[in-house]
Design an enzyme around this catalytic site. Structure first.
Site, PDB file in Angstrom:
ATOM      1  N   THR A 177     125.053  75.593  14.449  1.00 27.26           N
ATOM      2  CA  THR A 177     124.847  77.033  14.537  1.00 27.26           C
ATOM      3  C   THR A 177     123.342  77.249  14.598  1.00 27.26           C
ATOM      4  O   THR A 177     122.577  76.643  13.827  1.00 27.26           O
ATOM      5  CB  THR A 177     125.551  77.809  13.397  1.00 27.26           C
ATOM      6  OG1 THR A 177     125.318  79.205  13.600  1.00 27.26           O
ATOM      7  CG2 THR A 177     125.094  77.398  12.016  1.00 27.26           C
ATOM      8  N   GLU A 178     122.901  78.064  15.566  1.00 28.80           N
ATOM      9  CA  GLU A 178     121.476  78.080  15.928  1.00 28.80           C
ATOM     10  C   GLU A 178     120.571  78.641  14.836  1.00 28.80           C
ATOM     11  O   GLU A 178     119.362  78.502  14.907  1.00 28.80           O
ATOM     12  CB  GLU A 178     121.253  78.802  17.260  1.00 28.80           C
ATOM     13  CG  GLU A 178     121.703  80.239  17.322  1.00 28.80           C
ATOM     14  CD  GLU A 178     123.106  80.377  17.925  1.00 28.80           C
ATOM     15  OE1 GLU A 178     123.945  79.469  17.739  1.00 28.80           O
ATOM     16  OE2 GLU A 178     123.362  81.415  18.574  1.00 28.80           O
ATOM     17  N   ASN A 179     121.163  79.282  13.826  1.00 31.49           N
ATOM     18  CA  ASN A 179     120.333  79.763  12.729  1.00 31.49           C
ATOM     19  C   ASN A 179     120.047  78.677  11.694  1.00 31.49           C
ATOM     20  O   ASN A 179     119.593  78.983  10.595  1.00 31.49           O
ATOM     21  CB  ASN A 179     120.974  80.992  12.066  1.00 31.49           C
ATOM     22  CG  ASN A 179     122.385  80.726  11.593  1.00 31.49           C
ATOM     23  OD1 ASN A 179     123.202  80.179  12.322  1.00 31.49           O
ATOM     24  ND2 ASN A 179     122.677  81.094  10.368  1.00 31.49           N
TER      25      ASN A 179
END
Lengths: 236, 219
Positions: B53-55
């Site tokens: 997840t890019e966060n």
């Protein structure tokens, strides 16, 4: 003896000036330094440029700073949230400027700013409306856009623990933009749940080395933005 | 027409299940918000996928029960999640180095429009008054090795989403390799939309009628 600890959030932001560029950490509420943002609202600086991934929720934290009309421009990848009309209202009435940046480009611009890299090339946004007006170049048959590094006068970030030298460790996905923003600002301010003595954090697990941090503020039990929004709080 | 006769095609869950069968065991996968998130429920037994997840999390696990989550452990849709054993946290520049640097094997996204040359539009209708928001979509499609779209075949207004040319603002040029809809599985090839599989009970002509460009039949 080095001691970067500052007594209060108010003291930590007292020299923010009108027209300053401020990077604010967080992805949604995770990592949003809400106590520092509220101190900035109390402090009163205006005409600010804010670089942050989002534009806040409800009417607290970043959204409250915008609502107080202290911000003239945001540099942001995703300025919409399900539960806030603050940014859309300001944007649609022409009261705030938006520089929309793809999220990875925003991160790399901040990293580059902190790393002494004035510009770089990325494949993101080639052929899209966000490429308009940008210099492009082809490497090995693929097109790239030139993007500029981003620096700031101040960074406000949130960690879990720091020592008095400014070495920081974060909490889970609240890390997000914190480490790179701390690198890219002239004065980087971190709020943490606990401040410890040098040596208490294993050097092997330090995420942000103290050289990137100027001020450390202890906020032992930070509020969660979602709790304030659920309670209908409007700051101040 | 009876209500029964109107129900044609795969459900969202069946679409996600169909897609999940095509992900190689051991892949590093980034899932977009919405139907893509359903894919995790249908990974074949014995397969392990590592979700990015890019966060800032690799090794994302399922959402915790209501009240047991941590507001500082969320996914890109800002929903509370968990971290599987073997997970890692990292900052945003590292996260997008994984994306742009070609380290993520597969990304699954929703779409507003997909063109026959693989162009994707999924971030803005371009309508005046809409607040533009792009997030990480442009970085994902530019950098991930393989990008699948999972979407209803048509909009709520019955307009085709698979088109000759996108009319909405683009997310990326020629970036989509395969599309999973409620009616069919379709590859993007040099020759255009190539049908790979029809949903059982759905005729080729029915899908072609609802596609805004030529659909090449299974050879």
């Amino acid at each position: 003896m080095i001691n970067k600890q500052i007594e209060s959030a108010a003291e930590a932001v007292k020299d923010v000036f009108d027209g300053a560029t401020i990077m604010i950490g967080g992805f949604g509420e995770a990592g949003s330094p809400i106590e520092l943002i509220h101190a900035l609202i109390d402090q009163g600086a205006k005409d600010l440029t804010i670089a942050s991934n989002n534009t806040g929720s409800g009417e607290v934290g970043l959204a409250a700073l915008l609502k107080a009309e202290r911000v003239s421009k945001v540099i942001c990848s995703f300025p919409r949230t399900a539960n806030s009309t603050v940014f859309p209202d300001l944007y649609n009435s022409g009261k705030i400027e938006l520089e929309l940046v793809p999220q990875g480009t925003l991160a790399e611009r901040i990293r580059a700013g902190g790393a002494g890299i004035p510009a770089f090339y990325t494949p993101a946004a080639v052929g899209t409306p966000l490429a308009e007006g940008k210099e492009s170049r082809t490497f090995e048959g693929q097109d790239y856009l030139m993007e500029y590094g981003l620096k700031a006068d101040f960074a406000l970030v949130k960690g879990r623990s720091a020592d008095t030298h400014g070495n920081v460790v974060y909490s889970k996905t609240a890390r997000n933009f914190g480490p790179i923003m701390a690198m890219a600002a002239r004065i980087s301010i971190v709020q943490v749940n606990e401040v410890v003595d040098p040596g208490a954090i294993d050097p092997e697990i330090v995420v942000t080395p103290g050289i990137f941090i100027d001020r450390v503020v202890q906020v032992a039990t930070p509020v969660h933005e979602s709790d304030l929004v659920a309670a209908g709080v409007s700051y101040p | 027409m009876s209500e029964q006769a109107q129900i044609i095609g795969w459900t969202r869950e069946q679409m996600a299940s169909r897609l999940a069968q095509d992900i190689p065991n051991g892949s590093y996968v980034n899932l977009g918000i919405g139907i893509p998130e359903l894919v995790t429920r249908f990974v074949p037994d014995g397969h392990t996928l590592i979700y990015h997840t890019e966060n800032g999390l690799l090794g994302m696990g399922p959402s915790p029960k209501e009240g047991e989550g941590d507001p500082e452990l969320i996914n890109a849709g800002k929903r509370q999640v968990s971290a599987n054993p073997g997970a890692a946290y990292f900052h945003h520049a590292d996260s997008f180095s994984m994306i742009r640097g070609g380290h993520i094997d597969l990304c699954v996204l929703g779409a507003m429009q997909v063109a026959q040359n693989g162009d994707l539009a999924n971030w803005s209708t371009g309508k005046p008054g809409a607040i533009p928001a792009v997030g990480g979509a442009m970085d994902l499609v530019a950098g991930v090795k393989s990008v699948f779209v999972i979407t209803q075949h048509c909009t709520k207004e019955n307009e085709p989403k698979l088109v000759e040319r996108c009319t909405f603002p683009l997310t990326g040029l020629g970036v989509i390799t395969r599309v999973y809809t409620d009616l069919a599985v379709i590859d993007i090839t040099d020759a255009g939309f190539q049908l790979i599989e029809l949903c059982p009970g759905v005729e080729f002509a029915y899908v072609q009628e609802r596609t805004g460009a030529e659909l090449l039949p299974i050879a």
